[in-house]
Write an enzyme that holds these catalytic residues in place. Structure first.
Site, PDB file in Angstrom:
ATOM      1  N   HIS A  65       0.046  -0.766  -0.344  1.00  0.00           N
ATOM      2  CA  HIS A  65      -0.085   0.380  -0.199  1.00  0.00           C
ATOM      3  C   HIS A  65       0.745   1.019   0.225  1.00  0.00           C
ATOM      4  O   HIS A  65       2.051   1.469   0.655  1.00  0.00           O
ATOM      5  CB  HIS A  65      -0.636  -0.138   1.451  1.00  0.00           C
ATOM      6  N   ASP A 113     -15.070   2.319   8.240  1.00  0.00           N
ATOM      7  CA  ASP A 113     -14.054   2.679   7.218  1.00  0.00           C
ATOM      8  C   ASP A 113     -15.057   3.817   6.407  1.00  0.00           C
ATOM      9  O   ASP A 113     -15.020   4.993   6.646  1.00  0.00           O
ATOM     10  CB  ASP A 113     -12.838   1.958   7.302  1.00  0.00           C
ATOM     11  N   ARG A 171     -14.915  12.139   7.578  1.00  0.00           N
ATOM     12  CA  ARG A 171     -13.029  12.867   8.025  1.00  0.00           C
ATOM     13  C   ARG A 171     -13.589  14.104   6.797  1.00  0.00           C
ATOM     14  O   ARG A 171     -12.896  14.526   7.065  1.00  0.00           O
ATOM     15  CB  ARG A 171     -12.543  11.666   7.905  1.00  0.00           C
ATOM     16  N   SER A 204      -7.536   3.552   8.516  1.00  0.00           N
ATOM     17  CA  SER A 204      -8.363   3.477   8.039  1.00  0.00           C
ATOM     18  C   SER A 204      -7.687   2.725   6.572  1.00  0.00           C
ATOM     19  O   SER A 204      -8.122   1.518   5.648  1.00  0.00           O
ATOM     20  CB  SER A 204      -8.648   4.945   6.886  1.00  0.00           C
ATOM     21  N   LYS A 216      -8.215  -2.053   6.039  1.00  0.00           N
ATOM     22  CA  LYS A 216      -8.624  -2.346   5.442  1.00  0.00           C
ATOM     23  C   LYS A 216      -8.158  -3.427   4.798  1.00  0.00           C
ATOM     24  O   LYS A 216      -8.197  -4.977   3.863  1.00  0.00           O
ATOM     25  CB  LYS A 216      -8.987  -1.517   3.692  1.00  0.00           C
TER      26      LYS A 216
END
Length: 444
Positions: free
Chosen positions: A87, A166, A173, A188, A192
């Protein structure tokens, strides 16, 4: 009845929340008989967290509760130890996932990559892949498992059942100016990834002018990297992070179809050196986590060099809805962009003087691409996949006065304001700069 105002007050006053209090609040976000947190209370809690912060324990518990708010994917036992992911916190021209996922699959890994769309000035992996006609990002768990079984990698969007807390928190947010908080960002991202049922994770934390504001310098980026690693490990994922430089765009392409074409070029072993270097560094670290002692970096370079990674990319396109003929033509073309959508106009801008390129402003390049239609100014805005920038030089290039440094792909007029922003994006000096590695730090 749960006293939600008391929990908000406790965090507002800078006190630490207990594990069960955090879980209670997250469970209260979900639809059903236990829903007890309204939008105003969610906004208040997010602002309290933003202002008073969470410690490592609170962040890990928050992340786990967000993961457990929905489905956690599981995989066949024989895949144990081989289910991995990567990520990035988001950069400019960052198409690493498009190259790394198939490269990891070619090395025998299973990569259930759940990706996102563009956020702010940064591009989104799903947006890029949707510039390939027919590419389907909305897959069921069964479709994901089938693609992993037959191909080894999949790049898809978050399903309705993955981390629903989330989704609600992120939407709030976005409208309450609480996006840039380390604990909320960590929760967040990691919730995931943990819901994917992965064994190992490599984080690419971008740092510099083209990164998130909370990562504008190495020290701040390292703080986020340490928080992400701690949360990943806390949820049972073998996690490592690299802090990488994002002052200049990664590679030569910025924009959806342009970045897909450059990714294919990289998989053909003809891409820009800085892109392949980052892919190799990240992939190598990840392989070394799960299969130590086998020189992961060399393995990544090998599967790109001999075409195995490109074959996996083509198979992934087929598995996710792309016509087999188109996938074959795209992956074999000497000009992959010719198989994708193209902008109506191409305009080249010139270097004002001779010398060496010492700076290419990543943020300006991102904002111009967004304003051309290649990114979202507001949620839900239709993207133009064809527009963007093709950089004809890189930091360190020697250039002549009047030489083209960028090719702008645009529909409609290239306005004077966009030209001015681009003119301010390139800096040329008489002194040749030292070009350093984009990898700044490894965490831990």
């Amino acid at each position: 009845m749960t006293d939600i105002p008391r929990l908000i007050e406790k965090k507002r006053d800078g006190k630490c929340l207990e594990d069960d209090e955090i879980r209670t609040f997250i469970n209260g976000l979900l639809p059903g008989p236990n829903k007890c947190v309204d939008d105003g209370q969610l906004g208040a809690m997010l602002m309290a967290i933003y202002l008073k912060k969470m410690n490592d324990r609170e962040t890990t518990v928050l992340t786990k509760a967000m993961r457990d708010s929905g489905e956690v994917l599981s995989w066949p036992q024989e895949w144990k130890g081989k289910v991995v992911d990567k990520h990035s916190t988001g950069g400019v021209g960052d198409k690493v996932s498009l190259v790394l996922a198939p490269a990891l699959a070619a090395c025998g890994m299973k990569v259930p990559m759940i990706s996102g769309r563009g956020l702010g000035h940064t591009g989104g992996t799903l947006d890029k892949l949707e510039s390939v006609p027919g590419y389907n990002v909305s897959l069921s768990k069964e479709q994901i498992e089938s693609a992993l079984h037959h191909v080894g990698c999949v790049i898809a969007g978050q399903t309705a059942n993955i981390a629903p807390a989330d989704k609600r928190m992120y939407a709030c947010r976005d409208v309450t100016a609480t996006v840039d908080d380390i604990s909320l960002v960590t929760g967040s991202i990691i919730c995931k990834k943990a819901a994917e049922g992965i064994d190992a994770l490599i984080m690419d934390v971008k740092c510099g002018e083209g990164a998130w504001p909370i990562c504008s310098n190495v020290e701040d980026a390292s703080k986020l990297a340490k928080c992400l690693v701690a949360a990943g490990i806390g949820l049972g994922i073998n996690t490592v992070a690299l802090v990488t430089q994002m002052d200049a765009p990664l590679g030569r392409a910025v924009g959806n179809a342009l970045e897909v074409a450059e990714s294919v070029r990289c998989l053909q072993n003809k891409g820009p050196a800085d892109l392949l270097d980052i892919v190799s560094e990240l992939g190598g670290e990840l392989l070394d986590l799960v299969q130590p002692g086998q020189d992961g970096k060399a393995r990544i370079k090998s599967v790109v060099r001999d075409g195995r990674a490109l074959k996996k990319f083509q198979e992934m396109l087929n598995a996710q809805g792309v016509d087999s003929q188109l996938a074959q033509k795209l992956c074999s073309s000497v000009n992959p962009l010719s198989e994708l959508c193209q902008a109506e106009h191409k305009t080249e801008l010139k270097c004002p003087t001779k010398g060496y390129v010492i700076k290419l402003d990543a943020m300006n390049c991102a904002l111009v691409t967004r304003d051309l239609g290649g990114g979202r100014m507001v949620a839900g805005q239709q993207l133009n996949h064809a527009v963007g920038l093709e950089l004809l030089v890189e930091v360190g290039s020697e250039v002549e006065q009047g030489q083209s440094w960028v090719r702008v792909h645009h529909d409609g007029e290239l306005t004077a304001q966009l030209r001015k922003t681009l003119d301010n994006s390139v800096t040329i000096s008489s002194t040749k700069p030292e070009v350093k590695s984009r990898v700044l730090r490894k965490i831990p």
